[in-house]
Design a protein around this motif. Structure first.
Motif, PDB file in Angstrom:
ATOM      1  N   UNK A 135       0.792  -1.445   0.043  1.00  0.00           N
ATOM      2  CA  UNK A 135       0.045  -0.119  -0.115  1.00  0.00           C
ATOM      3  C   UNK A 135       0.751   1.270   0.123  1.00  0.00           C
ATOM      4  N   UNK A 136       2.007   1.241   0.834  1.00  0.00           N
ATOM      5  CA  UNK A 136       2.881   2.374   0.694  1.00  0.00           C
ATOM      6  C   UNK A 136       3.575   2.486  -0.631  1.00  0.00           C
ATOM      7  N   UNK A 137       3.648   1.643  -1.482  1.00  0.00           N
ATOM      8  CA  UNK A 137       4.165   1.876  -2.890  1.00  0.00           C
ATOM      9  C   UNK A 137       3.220   2.542  -3.656  1.00  0.00           C
ATOM     10  N   UNK A 138       1.976   2.774  -3.543  1.00  0.00           N
ATOM     11  CA  UNK A 138       0.813   3.284  -4.550  1.00  0.00           C
ATOM     12  C   UNK A 138       1.375   4.784  -4.833  1.00  0.00           C
ATOM     13  N   UNK A 139       1.652   4.896  -6.054  1.00  0.00           N
ATOM     14  CA  UNK A 139       1.891   6.408  -6.517  1.00  0.00           C
ATOM     15  C   UNK A 139       3.488   6.513  -6.723  1.00  0.00           C
ATOM     16  N   UNK A 149       4.884  -6.509 -16.755  1.00  0.00           N
ATOM     17  CA  UNK A 149       3.892  -5.522 -17.240  1.00  0.00           C
ATOM     18  C   UNK A 149       2.673  -6.224 -17.638  1.00  0.00           C
ATOM     19  N   UNK A 150       2.739  -7.467 -18.027  1.00  0.00           N
ATOM     20  CA  UNK A 150       1.513  -8.114 -18.258  1.00  0.00           C
ATOM     21  C   UNK A 150       1.435  -9.564 -17.755  1.00  0.00           C
ATOM     22  N   UNK A 151       2.252  -9.748 -16.597  1.00  0.00           N
ATOM     23  CA  UNK A 151       1.918 -10.803 -15.571  1.00  0.00           C
ATOM     24  C   UNK A 151       1.329 -10.196 -14.135  1.00  0.00           C
ATOM     25  N   UNK A 152       2.325  -9.722 -13.326  1.00  0.00           N
ATOM     26  CA  UNK A 152       1.939  -9.599 -11.922  1.00  0.00           C
ATOM     27  C   UNK A 152       1.502  -8.278 -11.833  1.00  0.00           C
ATOM     28  N   UNK A 153       2.028  -7.178 -12.654  1.00  0.00           N
ATOM     29  CA  UNK A 153       1.526  -5.814 -12.790  1.00  0.00           C
ATOM     30  C   UNK A 153       0.225  -5.550 -12.690  1.00  0.00           C
ATOM     31  N   UNK A 161      -4.180  -0.497  -6.364  1.00  0.00           N
ATOM     32  CA  UNK A 161      -4.378   0.694  -6.944  1.00  0.00           C
ATOM     33  C   UNK A 161      -3.247   1.414  -7.911  1.00  0.00           C
ATOM     34  N   UNK A 162      -2.332   0.379  -8.021  1.00  0.00           N
ATOM     35  CA  UNK A 162      -0.893   0.952  -8.706  1.00  0.00           C
ATOM     36  C   UNK A 162      -1.466   1.454 -10.103  1.00  0.00           C
ATOM     37  N   UNK A 163      -0.877   2.303 -10.729  1.00  0.00           N
ATOM     38  CA  UNK A 163      -1.173   2.859 -12.163  1.00  0.00           C
ATOM     39  C   UNK A 163      -0.037   2.631 -12.899  1.00  0.00           C
ATOM     40  N   UNK A 164      -0.135   2.583 -14.067  1.00  0.00           N
ATOM     41  CA  UNK A 164       0.938   2.542 -15.356  1.00  0.00           C
ATOM     42  C   UNK A 164       1.925   3.748 -15.127  1.00  0.00           C
ATOM     43  N   UNK A 165       1.514   4.785 -14.706  1.00  0.00           N
ATOM     44  CA  UNK A 165       2.417   6.054 -14.488  1.00  0.00           C
ATOM     45  C   UNK A 165       3.624   5.831 -13.681  1.00  0.00           C
ATOM     46  N   UNK A 166       3.424   4.813 -12.688  1.00  0.00           N
ATOM     47  CA  UNK A 166       4.284   4.412 -11.641  1.00  0.00           C
ATOM     48  C   UNK A 166       5.671   3.512 -12.422  1.00  0.00           C
ATOM     49  N   UNK A 167       5.463   3.033 -13.635  1.00  0.00           N
ATOM     50  CA  UNK A 167       6.373   2.203 -14.053  1.00  0.00           C
ATOM     51  C   UNK A 167       7.671   2.938 -14.678  1.00  0.00           C
ATOM     52  N   UNK A 168       8.881   2.495 -14.458  1.00  0.00           N
ATOM     53  CA  UNK A 168       9.877   3.003 -14.768  1.00  0.00           C
ATOM     54  C   UNK A 168      10.835   2.025 -15.487  1.00  0.00           C
ATOM     55  N   UNK A 181      17.512   5.679  -2.279  1.00  0.00           N
ATOM     56  CA  UNK A 181      17.248   5.015  -1.174  1.00  0.00           C
ATOM     57  C   UNK A 181      15.726   4.797  -1.131  1.00  0.00           C
ATOM     58  N   UNK A 182      15.064   5.466  -2.028  1.00  0.00           N
ATOM     59  CA  UNK A 182      13.485   5.400  -2.381  1.00  0.00           C
ATOM     60  C   UNK A 182      13.210   4.615  -3.514  1.00  0.00           C
ATOM     61  N   UNK A 183      14.075   3.888  -3.818  1.00  0.00           N
ATOM     62  CA  UNK A 183      13.749   2.971  -5.099  1.00  0.00           C
ATOM     63  C   UNK A 183      13.092   1.836  -4.897  1.00  0.00           C
ATOM     64  N   UNK A 184      12.283   1.127  -5.567  1.00  0.00           N
ATOM     65  CA  UNK A 184      11.435   0.207  -5.780  1.00  0.00           C
ATOM     66  C   UNK A 184      11.658  -0.550  -7.006  1.00  0.00           C
TER      67      UNK A 184
END
Length: 339
Positions: A135-139, A149-153, A161-168, A181-184
Protein backbone atom coordinates in the motif's frame (compact mmCIF):
# COMPACT_ATOMS: atom_id res chain seq x y z
CA UNK A 1 26.60 -9.40 -10.09
CA UNK A 2 24.40 -9.57 -13.16
CA UNK A 3 20.81 -9.47 -11.97
CA UNK A 4 18.55 -12.19 -13.35
CA UNK A 5 14.84 -12.12 -13.64
CA UNK A 6 13.77 -15.45 -14.89
CA UNK A 7 10.22 -14.76 -15.90
CA UNK A 8 11.40 -11.86 -18.06
CA UNK A 9 14.08 -13.98 -19.66
CA UNK A 10 11.69 -16.86 -20.05
CA UNK A 11 10.07 -14.92 -22.87
CA UNK A 12 13.43 -14.55 -24.63
CA UNK A 13 14.87 -18.06 -24.46
CA UNK A 14 15.59 -19.72 -27.83
CA UNK A 15 18.04 -22.40 -28.90
CA UNK A 16 19.83 -24.82 -26.61
CA UNK A 17 22.93 -25.59 -24.61
CA UNK A 18 22.79 -29.34 -24.12
CA UNK A 19 24.35 -30.39 -20.85
CA UNK A 20 24.03 -34.02 -19.81
CA UNK A 21 24.84 -34.65 -16.17
CA UNK A 22 26.68 -37.87 -15.41
CA UNK A 23 24.85 -40.30 -13.16
CA UNK A 24 26.42 -41.25 -9.86
CA UNK A 25 28.02 -44.70 -9.76
CA UNK A 26 26.19 -47.22 -7.64
CA UNK A 27 22.65 -46.21 -8.59
CA UNK A 28 20.37 -49.18 -8.07
CA UNK A 29 19.44 -50.06 -11.64
CA UNK A 30 19.58 -53.68 -12.87
CA UNK A 31 22.39 -54.10 -15.35
CA UNK A 32 20.07 -55.68 -17.90
CA UNK A 33 17.61 -52.83 -17.71
CA UNK A 34 17.87 -50.17 -20.38
CA UNK A 35 17.19 -46.63 -19.27
CA UNK A 36 14.51 -44.48 -20.84
CA UNK A 37 16.18 -41.31 -22.10
CA UNK A 38 14.39 -38.01 -21.52
CA UNK A 39 15.39 -34.40 -21.93
CA UNK A 40 14.40 -31.57 -19.60
CA UNK A 41 14.86 -27.93 -20.60
CA UNK A 42 15.32 -25.40 -17.79
CA UNK A 43 14.29 -21.77 -18.03
CA UNK A 44 17.68 -20.21 -17.25
CA UNK A 45 21.26 -20.98 -16.34
CA UNK A 46 21.89 -23.47 -13.57
CA UNK A 47 21.10 -22.22 -10.07
CA UNK A 48 19.75 -23.36 -6.73
CA UNK A 49 16.21 -22.80 -8.01
CA UNK A 50 16.88 -25.81 -10.26
CA UNK A 51 18.51 -27.79 -7.49
CA UNK A 52 15.99 -30.61 -7.24
CA UNK A 53 16.54 -31.65 -10.83
CA UNK A 54 20.30 -31.61 -10.41
CA UNK A 55 19.90 -33.60 -7.20
CA UNK A 56 17.80 -36.22 -8.95
CA UNK A 57 20.59 -36.69 -11.51
CA UNK A 58 23.57 -36.43 -9.16
CA UNK A 59 22.12 -38.78 -6.54
CA UNK A 60 21.04 -41.36 -9.12
CA UNK A 61 17.32 -40.88 -8.38
CA UNK A 62 16.31 -40.74 -12.02
CA UNK A 63 18.35 -43.87 -12.70
CA UNK A 64 16.63 -45.71 -9.88
CA UNK A 65 13.40 -44.90 -11.68
CA UNK A 66 14.80 -46.29 -14.94
CA UNK A 67 15.48 -42.90 -16.51
CA UNK A 68 18.51 -41.23 -18.01
CA UNK A 69 17.70 -37.54 -17.75
CA UNK A 70 19.55 -34.94 -19.81
CA UNK A 71 19.23 -31.49 -18.26
CA UNK A 72 19.48 -28.84 -20.94
CA UNK A 73 20.42 -25.54 -19.38
CA UNK A 74 18.52 -22.44 -20.42
CA UNK A 75 20.00 -19.10 -21.36
CA UNK A 76 19.30 -15.74 -22.98
CA UNK A 77 18.95 -17.18 -26.50
CA UNK A 78 16.53 -19.98 -25.67
CA UNK A 79 12.77 -20.34 -25.51
CA UNK A 80 11.71 -23.56 -23.73
CA UNK A 81 8.14 -23.32 -25.00
CA UNK A 82 9.27 -23.14 -28.60
CA UNK A 83 11.56 -26.12 -28.06
CA UNK A 84 8.66 -28.10 -26.61
CA UNK A 85 6.33 -27.12 -29.44
CA UNK A 86 8.98 -28.16 -31.95
CA UNK A 87 9.37 -31.56 -30.27
CA UNK A 88 13.04 -30.97 -29.48
CA UNK A 89 12.69 -31.70 -25.75
CA UNK A 90 10.45 -33.97 -23.69
CA UNK A 91 9.77 -31.71 -20.71
CA UNK A 92 10.30 -28.02 -19.96
CA UNK A 93 10.35 -25.77 -16.92
CA UNK A 94 7.63 -23.15 -17.26
CA UNK A 95 4.84 -21.33 -15.34
CA UNK A 96 1.12 -20.91 -14.94
CA UNK A 97 0.78 -18.25 -17.63
CA UNK A 98 2.25 -20.54 -20.26
CA UNK A 99 -0.21 -23.26 -19.25
CA UNK A 100 -3.15 -20.91 -19.78
CA UNK A 101 -1.61 -19.93 -23.11
CA UNK A 102 -1.77 -23.59 -24.18
CA UNK A 103 -5.48 -23.60 -23.38
CA UNK A 104 -6.16 -20.23 -25.01
CA UNK A 105 -4.30 -21.15 -28.21
CA UNK A 106 -5.57 -24.75 -28.28
CA UNK A 107 -2.06 -26.20 -28.25
CA UNK A 108 -1.45 -29.89 -27.43
CA UNK A 109 0.65 -29.24 -24.31
CA UNK A 110 -0.08 -28.98 -20.62
CA UNK A 111 1.39 -28.59 -17.15
CA UNK A 112 1.77 -31.80 -15.14
CA UNK A 113 3.38 -30.51 -11.93
CA UNK A 114 4.26 -27.28 -10.13
CA UNK A 115 7.50 -27.32 -8.16
CA UNK A 116 7.14 -23.80 -6.78
CA UNK A 117 3.89 -23.26 -4.91
CA UNK A 118 4.72 -19.57 -4.64
CA UNK A 119 5.98 -17.42 -7.48
CA UNK A 120 9.34 -16.01 -6.22
CA UNK A 121 8.61 -12.60 -7.75
CA UNK A 122 9.12 -9.72 -5.33
CA UNK A 123 9.24 -5.98 -5.12
CA UNK A 124 12.08 -4.72 -2.96
CA UNK A 125 13.05 -1.40 -1.49
CA UNK A 126 15.46 -0.12 1.16
CA UNK A 127 14.75 -0.86 4.81
CA UNK A 128 14.04 2.19 6.95
CA UNK A 129 12.74 4.47 4.18
CA UNK A 130 9.11 4.41 5.29
CA UNK A 131 7.89 1.99 2.62
CA UNK A 132 6.54 -0.83 4.76
CA UNK A 133 3.82 -2.42 2.62
CA UNK A 134 2.49 -2.71 -0.92
CA UNK A 135 0.00 0.00 0.00
CA UNK A 136 2.89 2.37 0.72
CA UNK A 137 4.14 1.87 -2.85
CA UNK A 138 1.04 3.38 -4.44
CA UNK A 139 1.97 6.38 -6.56
CA UNK A 140 5.73 5.84 -6.23
CA UNK A 141 8.07 5.04 -9.16
CA UNK A 142 8.73 1.31 -9.53
CA UNK A 143 11.35 -0.35 -11.76
CA UNK A 144 9.49 -3.00 -13.79
CA UNK A 145 10.57 -5.16 -16.76
CA UNK A 146 8.52 -5.70 -19.91
CA UNK A 147 7.05 -9.12 -19.08
CA UNK A 148 6.16 -8.02 -15.55
CA UNK A 149 3.81 -5.49 -17.07
CA UNK A 150 1.64 -8.29 -18.48
CA UNK A 151 1.86 -10.74 -15.58
CA UNK A 152 2.03 -9.54 -11.98
CA UNK A 153 1.65 -5.79 -12.68
CA UNK A 154 -2.07 -6.01 -13.61
CA UNK A 155 -2.58 -7.94 -10.36
CA UNK A 156 -0.87 -5.18 -8.36
CA UNK A 157 -2.94 -2.53 -10.13
CA UNK A 158 -6.18 -4.28 -9.26
CA UNK A 159 -5.14 -5.19 -5.72
CA UNK A 160 -3.40 -2.01 -4.57
CA UNK A 161 -4.41 0.71 -7.01
CA UNK A 162 -1.06 0.98 -8.77
CA UNK A 163 -1.06 2.85 -12.09
CA UNK A 164 1.01 2.57 -15.24
CA UNK A 165 2.38 6.06 -14.56
CA UNK A 166 4.45 4.52 -11.77
CA UNK A 167 6.41 2.24 -14.11
CA UNK A 168 10.04 3.00 -14.78
CA UNK A 169 12.27 0.83 -17.05
CA UNK A 170 14.15 -1.89 -15.24
CA UNK A 171 17.73 -2.33 -16.48
CA UNK A 172 18.38 -5.69 -14.76
CA UNK A 173 21.09 -4.46 -12.45
CA UNK A 174 21.06 -2.99 -8.94
CA UNK A 175 22.84 0.24 -9.84
CA UNK A 176 19.72 2.46 -9.95
CA UNK A 177 18.43 0.76 -6.79
CA UNK A 178 21.65 1.48 -4.93
CA UNK A 179 21.64 5.10 -6.06
CA UNK A 180 18.19 5.91 -4.63
CA UNK A 181 17.08 5.00 -1.11
CA UNK A 182 13.46 5.44 -2.15
CA UNK A 183 13.81 3.10 -5.12
CA UNK A 184 11.45 0.17 -5.58
CA UNK A 185 12.32 -2.56 -8.06
CA UNK A 186 11.25 -6.00 -9.17
CA UNK A 187 13.28 -9.10 -8.45
CA UNK A 188 13.25 -12.74 -7.46
CA UNK A 189 13.40 -13.45 -3.76
CA UNK A 190 16.40 -15.70 -4.27
CA UNK A 191 18.51 -13.32 -6.37
CA UNK A 192 18.14 -9.53 -6.44
CA UNK A 193 17.99 -9.07 -2.65
CA UNK A 194 21.27 -11.00 -2.39
CA UNK A 195 22.86 -8.77 -5.03
CA UNK A 196 21.68 -5.68 -3.16
CA UNK A 197 23.10 -7.01 0.10
CA UNK A 198 26.43 -7.72 -1.57
CA UNK A 199 26.45 -4.13 -2.82
CA UNK A 200 25.97 -2.83 0.72
CA UNK A 201 22.20 -2.27 0.92
CA UNK A 202 19.68 -3.59 3.42
CA UNK A 203 16.74 -4.52 1.18
CA UNK A 204 13.20 -4.98 2.38
CA UNK A 205 11.48 -7.67 0.34
CA UNK A 206 7.76 -8.00 -0.46
CA UNK A 207 6.73 -11.36 -1.94
CA UNK A 208 3.85 -10.77 -4.35
CA UNK A 209 2.55 -14.31 -3.83
CA UNK A 210 1.88 -13.46 -0.19
CA UNK A 211 -0.49 -10.75 -1.39
CA UNK A 212 -2.61 -13.32 -3.23
CA UNK A 213 -0.80 -13.67 -6.56
CA UNK A 214 -1.46 -17.33 -7.41
CA UNK A 215 0.82 -18.08 -10.35
CA UNK A 216 2.44 -21.52 -10.19
CA UNK A 217 6.12 -21.25 -10.99
CA UNK A 218 8.82 -23.69 -12.15
CA UNK A 219 6.19 -26.00 -13.56
CA UNK A 220 6.82 -29.21 -15.51
CA UNK A 221 5.21 -29.03 -18.95
CA UNK A 222 4.88 -31.80 -21.53
CA UNK A 223 3.05 -32.68 -24.72
CA UNK A 224 -0.32 -34.38 -24.56
CA UNK A 225 1.17 -37.06 -26.77
CA UNK A 226 3.81 -38.20 -24.27
CA UNK A 227 1.29 -37.94 -21.43
CA UNK A 228 -1.10 -40.19 -23.35
CA UNK A 229 1.35 -42.65 -24.88
CA UNK A 230 3.98 -42.94 -22.13
CA UNK A 231 2.11 -42.54 -18.87
CA UNK A 232 4.44 -44.82 -16.94
CA UNK A 233 7.53 -42.91 -18.07
CA UNK A 234 5.92 -39.57 -17.24
CA UNK A 235 4.91 -40.81 -13.79
CA UNK A 236 8.42 -42.09 -13.09
CA UNK A 237 9.93 -38.79 -14.21
CA UNK A 238 7.58 -36.78 -12.01
CA UNK A 239 8.12 -39.03 -8.99
CA UNK A 240 11.89 -38.94 -9.37
CA UNK A 241 11.83 -35.16 -9.75
CA UNK A 242 9.78 -34.79 -6.58
CA UNK A 243 12.16 -37.08 -4.70
CA UNK A 244 15.07 -34.99 -5.96
CA UNK A 245 13.45 -31.80 -4.74
CA UNK A 246 12.55 -33.34 -1.40
CA UNK A 247 16.16 -34.33 -0.82
CA UNK A 248 17.52 -31.01 -2.06
CA UNK A 249 15.30 -28.95 0.20
CA UNK A 250 16.29 -31.13 3.14
CA UNK A 251 19.96 -30.57 2.28
CA UNK A 252 20.63 -34.30 2.13
CA UNK A 253 24.00 -34.93 0.44
CA UNK A 254 23.59 -32.06 -2.00
CA UNK A 255 27.29 -31.44 -2.57
CA UNK A 256 27.37 -33.21 -5.93
CA UNK A 257 24.25 -31.41 -7.16
CA UNK A 258 25.60 -28.02 -6.12
CA UNK A 259 28.93 -28.88 -7.69
CA UNK A 260 27.16 -29.61 -10.99
CA UNK A 261 25.29 -26.31 -10.76
CA UNK A 262 28.54 -24.42 -10.25
CA UNK A 263 30.25 -26.27 -13.10
CA UNK A 264 27.43 -25.52 -15.50
CA UNK A 265 27.09 -21.90 -14.39
CA UNK A 266 30.36 -20.41 -13.10
CA UNK A 267 28.44 -17.32 -11.89
CA UNK A 268 27.05 -19.47 -9.09
CA UNK A 269 29.03 -19.93 -5.88
CA UNK A 270 28.38 -21.45 -2.49
CA UNK A 271 27.16 -18.19 -0.98
CA UNK A 272 24.59 -17.55 -3.72
CA UNK A 273 23.34 -21.11 -3.58
CA UNK A 274 23.08 -21.12 0.21
CA UNK A 275 21.20 -17.81 0.20
CA UNK A 276 18.73 -19.01 -2.44
CA UNK A 277 18.00 -22.27 -0.63
CA UNK A 278 17.56 -20.48 2.69
CA UNK A 279 15.08 -17.90 1.44
CA UNK A 280 13.16 -20.51 -0.56
CA UNK A 281 12.71 -22.46 2.65
CA UNK A 282 11.82 -19.42 4.76
CA UNK A 283 9.25 -18.14 2.27
CA UNK A 284 7.74 -21.55 1.50
CA UNK A 285 8.47 -21.22 -2.20
CA UNK A 286 8.55 -24.99 -2.76
CA UNK A 287 7.00 -26.40 0.40
CA UNK A 288 3.85 -24.59 1.44
CA UNK A 289 0.11 -24.69 0.84
CA UNK A 290 -1.11 -27.81 -0.91
CA UNK A 291 2.41 -29.26 -1.10
CA UNK A 292 2.46 -29.75 2.67
CA UNK A 293 -0.35 -32.29 2.43
CA UNK A 294 0.00 -33.59 -1.13
CA UNK A 295 3.75 -33.45 -1.70
CA UNK A 296 6.07 -31.24 -3.72
CA UNK A 297 4.70 -30.53 -7.19
CA UNK A 298 1.10 -30.32 -5.94
CA UNK A 299 -1.63 -28.62 -7.95
CA UNK A 300 -5.38 -28.34 -7.46
CA UNK A 301 -8.39 -27.55 -9.62
CA UNK A 302 -9.47 -24.85 -7.18
CA UNK A 303 -6.21 -22.95 -7.40
CA UNK A 304 -6.01 -23.16 -11.18
CA UNK A 305 -9.58 -21.89 -11.40
CA UNK A 306 -8.84 -19.02 -9.03
CA UNK A 307 -5.64 -18.09 -10.87
CA UNK A 308 -7.41 -18.06 -14.23
CA UNK A 309 -10.33 -16.02 -12.92
CA UNK A 310 -7.99 -13.48 -11.33
CA UNK A 311 -6.04 -13.04 -14.55
CA UNK A 312 -9.27 -12.93 -16.57
CA UNK A 313 -10.62 -10.19 -14.34
CA UNK A 314 -7.57 -8.00 -14.98
CA UNK A 315 -7.87 -8.50 -18.73
CA UNK A 316 -5.05 -10.95 -19.42
CA UNK A 317 -7.26 -13.85 -20.54
CA UNK A 318 -10.67 -14.00 -22.22
CA UNK A 319 -13.87 -15.01 -20.51
CA UNK A 320 -15.00 -18.56 -21.21
CA UNK A 321 -11.56 -20.15 -21.23
CA UNK A 322 -11.55 -23.58 -19.56
CA UNK A 323 -8.47 -23.63 -17.30
CA UNK A 324 -8.79 -27.42 -16.89
CA UNK A 325 -7.43 -27.74 -20.43
CA UNK A 326 -4.15 -26.20 -19.24
CA UNK A 327 -3.02 -28.94 -16.85
CA UNK A 328 -3.38 -32.48 -15.57
CA UNK A 329 -3.45 -33.63 -11.94
CA UNK A 330 -2.86 -37.26 -12.94
CA UNK A 331 0.83 -37.37 -11.98
CA UNK A 332 0.96 -35.30 -8.78
CA UNK A 333 -0.77 -35.09 -5.38
CA UNK A 334 0.37 -38.62 -4.49
CA UNK A 335 2.30 -37.58 -1.36
CA UNK A 336 5.62 -38.62 -2.91
CA UNK A 337 8.44 -37.56 -0.61
CA UNK A 338 6.23 -37.17 2.46
CA UNK A 339 6.96 -39.42 5.41
Amino acid sequence: MRTRYRFERRTLLTGGIGLALAAVPGARVPLAQSLDKVSFQTNWRAQAEHGGYYQAVAAGIYRRHGIECEIRMGGPQQNPSQLLLAGRVDFIMSNGFQALNYARENLPFLTIGAIMQKDPQVLMTHAGNGINSFEDMKGRPILIGASGRVTYWPFLKAKFGFTDEQIRPYTFNVGPFMADRMAIQQGFISSEPFAAQQAGATPRVFLIADAGYQNYQTTIDASRRIVTEKKDLVQRFVNATIEGWTAYMKGEDVGAANGAIKRDNPEMDDAKIAYAVRVMKEAGIVQSGDALQLGIGAMTDARWKSFYEGMRDVGLYPAGLDPARAYSLEFVNKRVGLT
